[in-house]
Motif scaffolding. Structure first.
Motif, short mmCIF file in Angstrom:
data_model
loop_
_atom_site.label_atom_id
_atom_site.label_comp_id
_atom_site.label_asym_id
_atom_site.label_seq_id
_atom_site.Cartn_x
_atom_site.Cartn_y
_atom_site.Cartn_z
N ASP A 46 0.79 -1.23 0.00
CA ASP A 46 0.00 0.00 0.00
C ASP A 46 0.83 1.29 0.00
OD1 ASP A 46 -2.09 1.70 0.04
OD2 ASP A 46 -2.43 1.57 2.19
N GLU A 48 0.09 3.94 -1.35
CA GLU A 48 -0.74 5.15 -1.40
C GLU A 48 -0.78 5.84 -0.04
OE1 GLU A 48 -4.74 4.65 -2.70
OE2 GLU A 48 -4.92 6.73 -3.33
N ARG A 49 -0.54 5.10 1.03
CA ARG A 49 -0.59 5.76 2.35
C ARG A 49 0.56 6.74 2.50
NH1 ARG A 49 2.93 2.06 5.48
NH2 ARG A 49 3.29 0.51 3.90
N GLY A 51 1.30 8.70 0.04
CA GLY A 51 1.03 9.71 -0.96
C GLY A 51 1.52 9.32 -2.34
N ARG B 39 -6.68 -2.02 2.13
CA ARG B 39 -5.47 -1.23 2.29
C ARG B 39 -5.67 -0.25 3.43
NH1 ARG B 39 -4.49 2.27 -1.89
NH2 ARG B 39 -6.45 1.98 -2.95
N GLY B 41 -4.70 3.04 3.14
CA GLY B 41 -5.21 4.20 2.44
C GLY B 41 -4.51 5.49 2.81
N PRO B 42 -4.61 6.50 1.94
CA PRO B 42 -3.98 7.79 2.22
C PRO B 42 -4.74 8.53 3.31
CG PRO B 42 -5.29 7.95 0.27
CD PRO B 42 -5.38 6.53 0.70
N PRO B 43 -4.12 9.51 3.95
CA PRO B 43 -4.87 10.30 4.93
C PRO B 43 -6.00 11.07 4.26
CG PRO B 43 -2.73 11.28 4.50
CD PRO B 43 -2.73 9.94 3.85
N GLN B 46 -5.28 14.03 2.10
CA GLN B 46 -4.34 13.82 0.99
C GLN B 46 -4.69 14.68 -0.24
OE1 GLN B 46 -1.55 11.78 0.94
NE2 GLN B 46 -1.15 12.68 -1.03
#
Ligand code: SF4
Lengths: 181, 303
Positions: A46, A48-49, A51, B39, B41-43, B46
């Motif tokens: 992952d 994406e966490r 960015g 997942r 995941g983004p904050p 973001q």
């Protein structure tokens, strides 16, 4: 007193933090390493966490990932893609093939050292690097951006003659338009 | 004089609110998608980082005047639509520019932005953009029909084309329109799936297929403009739905709750669906949504 310097500095710090936390990658899937990119992006690791996210076209991308060996034919396309990207832009070289040729070092039509043709900011070693190593590479790039050291694109512009010379040496049928940024 | 000043300040406040809420919802959407895909995941913030980064990028692409104007068209139409939709009920700050007939005006103005963007995308000369534009227009032909039918059903029933009037009627009767004419709501919400362009209807900007379609030549500040326009527009659509079908909102908290629940419909529908092909998307809208549109009109005429 002149506050301009501080203002500039503050702006730079804020933009650098934003840039380091929003890396849109254009994974140029050459070589075997491309198979590690999906693993890095999907549920197990992952990215994406942090960015990190895929970009669809060179115009939207910040990071060009070159995931392995480059044949001469592909190099031409990669250069074109790199020059279409908008500043600030970074390159991640992926796997030993991009660093020194790896197991293709005596191949008749792949390049050995990517750094001669394009300015690489971060190398990730391994043949092929595992997703952990890729994430480590991203973290390294983020550090560099925050410290203001990821200056690959500037280097490329300043030493364009050098890079062009190297590129023309290896690409025989050179028919590019001039670089305009 | 003071009235004008209040209007201007109100307009700015509305825009900032729309931008902030739209962006945050986009971030929540990314988080939801990530959680569904198991997942982290983004904050949630973001999207703000992404927007700021896009804004700080240089932009050296130039394909001509229309290309430069395309994203501007998008944001202008989003803001215009925002100015017409009343955000809160009976509120001095967020009244904006309501007038009789604004529902009809909205139907027009909501397609104005994408059309301008289509012209801009055409000038870039990128084949992906051209394919994206044709797909977008075909999809629009699909979802506009049930959408307009739902609105027409409401207009026939209450004999008004003003959003404020509709809100007031709902409050007088004491029953939301979603219960008074459920078919219209179903048709409209199904049409909104296409309006939001989330999966399975993301055929316009399909990233893996069309390299993000009309946006493919736009990076940096262009993309920032498009992203803000998209966020504002999402807020406009959600607020419009709340105004028409859920009786409006009397304060911001109610508005956020209602819009968020509505927003989850296209998002959750999207996360579990792959992408349709163009003809599948169009025939989808000409199936059940169209039927519900007809039912809505029949219901408002005869009941
Ligand atoms: S470094 Fe190894 S895994 Fe990567 S492209 Fe070269 S041979 Fe393939």
């Amino acid at each position: 007193m002149d506050y301009g310097i501080y203002q500039d500095k503050l702006t730079r710090i804020v933009t650098d933090i934003a840039r380091s936390h929003s890396l849109w990658i254009l994974a140029y899937g050459t070589g075997c390493g491309a198979i590690e990119v999906p693993a890095t992006m999907t549920s197990r690791y992952d990215a994406e966490r942090l960015g990190v996210r895929g970009a669809a076209t060179p115009r939207q991308a910040d990071v060009l990932m070159i995931t392995g060996y480059l044949t001469v034919k592909t190099l031409k396309r990669v250069i074109r893609v790199y020059e279409q990207m908008q500043d600030p832009k970074y390159i991640i070289g992926f796997g030993s093939c991009a660093i020194n040729g790896g197991m293709y070092w005596d191949s008749y039509n792949t390049i050995k050292q990517l750094d001669l043709y394009l300015p690489v900011d971060v190398y990730i070693s391994g043949c092929m690097p595992r997703p952990e190593a890729v994430l480590e590479g991203f973290a390294k790039l983020q550090e560099q951006i925050r410290a203001g050291e990821a200056r690959g694109a500037t280097k490329y512009k300043e030493n364009l003659d050098y890079y062009r010379g190297n590129q023309k040496k290896i690409i025989k049928n050179w028919d590019f338009p001039d670089y305009n940024w | 004089m003071e009235g004008i000043l209040l209007h201007i300040l109100g307009a700015i406040a509305t825009f900032l609110l729309a931008f902030f809420v739209g962006m945050t919802y986009g971030g929540i959407r990314r988080k939801v998608i990530a959680r569904v895909q198991n997942r982290y995941g983004p904050p949630i913030y973001q999207n703000f980082i992404d927007a700021f980064k896009l804004f700080s990028k240089t932009t050296a692409v130039h394909h001509g005047a229309m290309h430069l104007l395309g994203p501007a068209f998008l944001i202008v139409s989003a803001v215009m639509a925002l100015m017409v939709v009343p955000v809160l009920r009976d509120n001095l700050w967020f009244t904006n520019l309501n007038f009789h007939g604004d529902l009809i005006f909205l139907i027009y103005i909501m397609v104005f932005g994408p059309l301008g963007m289509a012209l801009g995308a055409g000038q870039t000369g990128n084949p992906n953009s051209a394919i994206g534009v044709t797909r977008g227009l075909s999809q629009m032909v699909g979802f506009e029909i049930p959408w307009v039918m739902a609105l027409v059903a409401i207009m026939i029933k209450y004999n008004t084309t003003s959003i404020v009037d509709l809100m007031n009627i709902q409050n007088e009767v004491g029953q939301w329109l979603i219960f008074q004419n459920p078919f219209a709501f179903i048709a409209a919400i199904l049409a909104s799936l296409g309006m939001f362009r989330y999966a399975p209807f993301n055929i316009v900007g399909a990233p893996t297929e069309l390299a993000s379609g009309p946006a493919s030549e736009n990076g940096g500040k262009f993309l920032f403009t498009m992203m803000s326009a998209g966020s504002v527009f999402a807020f406009v659509k959600l607020t419009l739905f709340v105004d028409i079908f859920l009786g409006g909102a009397s304060n911001l908290i109610v508005l956020v709750i209602k819009t968020f629940l509505l927003y989850m419909i296209p998002v959750l529908y999207g996360v579990v669906n792959p992408r349709y092909r163009t003809e599948q998307a169009v025939t989808y809208f000409w199936g059940w949504p169209l039927l519900f549109g007809f039912l809505a009109i029949i219901y408002s005429v005869y009941f």
